[in-house]
Design an enzyme around this catalytic site. Structure first.
Site, PDB file in Angstrom:
ATOM      1  CG  HIS A 127     -23.302  77.862 -18.460  1.00 16.71           C
ATOM      2  ND1 HIS A 127     -24.560  78.774 -19.462  1.00 16.71           N
ATOM      3  CD2 HIS A 127     -23.747  77.777 -17.934  1.00 16.71           C
ATOM      4  CE1 HIS A 127     -24.906  78.780 -18.775  1.00 16.71           C
ATOM      5  NE2 HIS A 127     -25.430  77.393 -17.915  1.00 16.71           N
ATOM      6  CB  CYS A 368     -26.725  74.791 -18.453  1.00 21.22           C
ATOM      7  SG  CYS A 368     -27.681  75.319 -18.815  1.00 21.22           S
TER       8      CYS A 368
END
Ligand code: 7TS
Length: 411
Positions: A127, A368
């Site tokens: 992430h 993300c």
């Protein structure tokens, strides 16, 4: 396929009033748990009770209310310690979330241990919050960020990881479970191997703690972070676990109240762990709410949750595999909680919009994790992510919704 019946899911769903709603006239099917999870009544009640009856600042009042708030706050630290099987309560630092936990380690441990030419290793599954803080650190220190590649299933290439380690490696930071693909990383093996080079390992557990039992002592990780809101607790609260010896040696991050023992203009003596890293008035209600979420999970049992979800993920995988024109992105042999996919000729955003009209909440986009999307040659996916209150009926609704998406786009 046998159904796992150890969880009474219809009783569980009654604890989550938000689920019993209609969206666009259809029953809500909430499949966006990787973004944030829903909260059981007991968590909401713990927050309400705190503000109704116990609200006071902690660690400073002699009065009874402050004493009570302090006790509830510190009791929650003990709950988190047991939840992660950490050795000591002092190893549990309350932060805003996984993001803040990673930044704290990058800005304290990282800044004191990483120098010019040193290396930090992450994986291609991360992430952005487990990429950017390390990039910022490496830029500041003229250090090098090295990335473990992943294969076409979305699994880290372990032999490549071994090759990346060398005497310049100062830290390894990898996710326990990938948010974009659901891959469970072989973190135990990664930690063992890194320790062979005396390199500490940070595990980003944001997507793991809601799906499986986590034992930081068994893993032997040096740092572990997670966010309360993804584990049925409130937003704005999270946890950094660190081994006591490492935390002791780290400078504080933020300065302010509660993190000091004494202050003069000449010299400030910092407080002991964990307070050294908890400057200012913390999210007291959030901590207490997180404690209530952990009590709730203990009551249900993480092993029962894992077994139930494994079955549901298997059911969902089979169902989606049978849809023509749909490609699952992320087919790791060890997976948790996530079904990410693309449909031929349909932009994921359009798929998400049509699913929403059917009452089905999913996330679309890059999650993300843009480097993961790049690796698979897509700009985004549609992601259905599971929690233990989801059912096979939810998966069936998703499948019917996807058929609707396909109909819309073939006319
Ligand atoms: N690490 C992982 C693996 C995550 O999935 C997330 C959030 C974070 C860190 C950051 O957590 P935060 O609570 O500090 O923001 N992941 C997602 C997601 O997949 N969709 O929305 C947020």
């Amino acid at each position: 396929m046998p159904t796992v019946t150890s969880l009474d899911v219809s009783a569980i769903r009654k604890e989550f009033p938000i689920l019993a709603q209609q969206m666009h006239g259809k029953p809500l099917v909430y499949l966006d748990n990787a973004a944030t999870s829903q909260k059981p009544k007991c968590v909401i009640e713990a927050l309400t009770r705190f503000y109704l009856m116990d609200n006071a600042n902690i660690h400073r009042g002699v009065h009874e209310l402050s004493e009570r708030a302090t006790q509830s706050y510190e009791a929650a630290r003990g709950k988190v310690q047991r939840f992660l099987n950490a050795a000591k309560e002092q190893e549990i630092i309350f932060v805003r979330g996984a993001t803040e936990g990673i930044n704290l380690v990058a800005q304290t441990y990282g800044r004191t241990h990483v120098g010019a030419g040193d290396e930090v290793v992450i994986s291609a599954l991360e992430h952005h919050s487990n990429i950017v803080p390390w990039q910022m650190l490496c830029e500041e220190k003229s250090a090098v960020l090295r990335v473990i590649p992943i294969n076409d299933r979305g699994e880290v290439e372990f032999d490549q990881f071994e090759k990346l380690l060398n005497r310049r490696t100062k830290l390894v930071a990898v996710s326990h479970v990938s948010n974009a693909l659901g891959t469970i990383n072989p973190v135990r093996k990664i930690i063992n191997t890194a320790h062979g080079w005396n390199v500490p390992v940070l595990i980003d557990g944001a997507q793991a703690v809601s799906h499986m039992r986590v034992d930081v002592r068994n893993l032997d990780c040096d740092f572990y972070v997670f966010s309360g809101h993804k584990v049925f607790g409130p937003t704005g609260i999270g946890v950094l676990y660190g081994k006591e010896k490492l935390l002791e040696g780290m400078p504080p991050w933020q300065g302010g109240g509660d993190m000091i023992r004494s202050v003069t203009f000449e010299k400030t003596i910092y407080n002991d762990l964990p307070y050294k890293f908890e400057a200012g008035t913390p999210n007291i209600a959030g901590v207490i709410g997180l404690g209530a979420a952990i009590d709730y999970l203990d009551h249900i049992g993480m092993d029962a949750i894992s077994a139930y979800e494994d079955d549901l993920l298997e059911y969902g995988t089979r169902a989606l595999e049978n849809i023509s024109g749909l490609r699952l992105i992320g087919t790791a042999r060890e997976k948790a909680g996530v079904l990410s996919f693309v449909i031929d000729g349909v932009h994921p955003h359009d798929a998400g919009t049509i699913l929403d009209l059917e009452g089905i909440a999913v996330r679309t986009g890059h999650h993300c994790a843009q480097p993961v999307m790049d690796r698979f040659g897509v700009s985004s996916t549609t992601r259905a992510s599971l929690a233990f209150y989801n059912t096979r009926e939810d998966i069936d609704a998703l499948v019917a919704g996807i058929q609707k998406v396909k109909e819309v786009f073939t006319v």
